[in-house]
Design an enzyme around this catalytic site. Structure first.
Site, short mmCIF file in Angstrom:
data_model
loop_
_atom_site.label_atom_id
_atom_site.label_comp_id
_atom_site.label_asym_id
_atom_site.label_seq_id
_atom_site.Cartn_x
_atom_site.Cartn_y
_atom_site.Cartn_z
N GLY A 14 65.98 -75.77 -69.80
CA GLY A 14 64.71 -76.02 -69.13
C GLY A 14 63.62 -75.03 -69.46
O GLY A 14 62.71 -74.83 -68.65
N THR A 16 61.10 -75.06 -71.67
CA THR A 16 59.74 -75.59 -71.80
C THR A 16 59.17 -75.97 -70.44
O THR A 16 58.01 -75.67 -70.14
CB THR A 16 59.73 -76.79 -72.75
OG1 THR A 16 60.10 -76.36 -74.07
CG2 THR A 16 58.35 -77.43 -72.81
N VAL A 17 59.96 -76.60 -69.61
CA VAL A 17 59.49 -76.97 -68.26
C VAL A 17 59.22 -75.71 -67.44
O VAL A 17 58.23 -75.64 -66.70
CB VAL A 17 60.51 -77.88 -67.56
CG1 VAL A 17 60.14 -78.07 -66.09
CG2 VAL A 17 60.58 -79.23 -68.25
N LYS A 37 53.47 -71.10 -78.80
CA LYS A 37 54.78 -71.55 -79.28
C LYS A 37 54.83 -71.22 -80.76
O LYS A 37 54.46 -72.02 -81.62
CB LYS A 37 54.96 -73.05 -79.04
CG LYS A 37 56.31 -73.61 -79.50
CD LYS A 37 57.42 -73.30 -78.53
CE LYS A 37 58.72 -73.96 -78.98
NZ LYS A 37 59.82 -73.78 -78.03
N GLY A 113 59.84 -68.99 -76.86
CA GLY A 113 60.65 -68.92 -78.07
C GLY A 113 61.24 -70.26 -78.44
O GLY A 113 61.01 -71.28 -77.79
N PRO A 201 63.42 -77.51 -59.40
CA PRO A 201 64.27 -78.67 -59.15
C PRO A 201 64.61 -79.40 -60.45
O PRO A 201 63.76 -79.55 -61.33
CB PRO A 201 63.41 -79.56 -58.24
CG PRO A 201 62.33 -78.69 -57.72
CD PRO A 201 62.10 -77.62 -58.73
N ALA A 202 65.83 -79.84 -60.58
CA ALA A 202 66.22 -80.64 -61.74
C ALA A 202 65.34 -81.88 -61.82
O ALA A 202 65.06 -82.52 -60.80
CB ALA A 202 67.69 -81.03 -61.64
N GLY A 203 64.87 -82.20 -63.02
CA GLY A 203 64.03 -83.37 -63.21
C GLY A 203 62.57 -83.17 -62.92
O GLY A 203 61.78 -84.12 -63.00
#
Length: 229
Positions: A14, A16-17, A37, A113, A201-203
């Site tokens: 995760g 990038t998020v 990036k 990275g 949170p996931a998602g």
């Protein structure tokens, strides 16, 4: 310079998020924020559809100061992707110069990275750790919540400490809606290794930008954000 380098303990944790969430939280807090990036793989052929982490960060975070670097089509480690593309990797000076060009007084510059801390990003086996060392920048580590994360996290922190690179803390990149015993215990143990700055949170990367902003703005301590400048 106010540069924060962001790495992950593994692919798919995760990163990038988490970078987008931090950028969004900083923007909401009134901080001028840019995202770099330096190396991106898996971009796909020209005109095709591939990964573009900066586009996703911009969409989620509402940040316009996005700085792409060297891009390679195949979804491989940078060395392999560059070889398959018949293209050169950047030099150490080029990587450092890119980040310095993106930074500005009063700005927080986030550097995401590719892969983990010791993945080769440039020529002469330069890694993200080398970039952080050269820039005298702390590193924020994005981690998984489940089994295996304690070892992966400890190894990454040990690698930072070996080169005297400060760790800015940890972000759990995908905290499950219904955590099990392993996740709950791991969260407590991770906090003993380094401060946990957020548990996203996931998602969360799939929600609307409005909801993403709301979640991101409350995920990070405003005092910690202010201290990054």
């Amino acid at each position: 310079m106010s540069v924060l380098v962001i790495t992950g303990t593994d692919t798919g944790v995760g990163k990038t998020v988490a970078t987008a969430a931090l950028a969004c939280a900083a923007r909401v807090a009134g901080i001028d924020v840019a995202v770099c990036k330096p190396v991106q793989t898996g971009t796909g052929p020209v005109g095709g559809t591939g990964d573009d982490d900066l586009v996703e960060i911009g969409r989620l975070a509402g940040v316009d100061a996005l700085h792409p670097g060297w891009r390679y089509p195949d979804p491989l480690a940078p060395v392999a992707a560059a070889e398959r593309a018949g293209a050169a990797l950047p030099t150490r000076d080029e990587l450092i110069g890119m980040v310095r060009a993106a930074d500005a007084p009063g700005r927080l510059t986030l550097v995401e990275g590719a892969g983990g801390l010791l993945v080769e990003l440039g020529q002469d086996a330069v890694t993200l750790r080398d970039v952080a060392t050269e820039l005298d920048a702390p590193v924020l580590v994005v981690v998984a919540p489940g089994l295996g994360t304690l070892n992966h996290t400890a190894l990454t922190l040990e690698s930072l400490a070996a080169q005297h690179v400060p760790c800015a803390g940890l972000v759990i990149g995908a905290w499950p809606a219904q955590p099990g015993a392993a996740e709950i215990d791991n969260r407590d143990t991770l906090a003993r290794l380094a401060p946990v700055r957020a548990a996203l949170p996931a998602g969360v990367g799939s929600v609307s930008p409005v909801d993403f902003e709301r979640i991101s703005a409350t995920a990070f301590d405003p005092n910690w954000l202010a201290g990054l400048l």
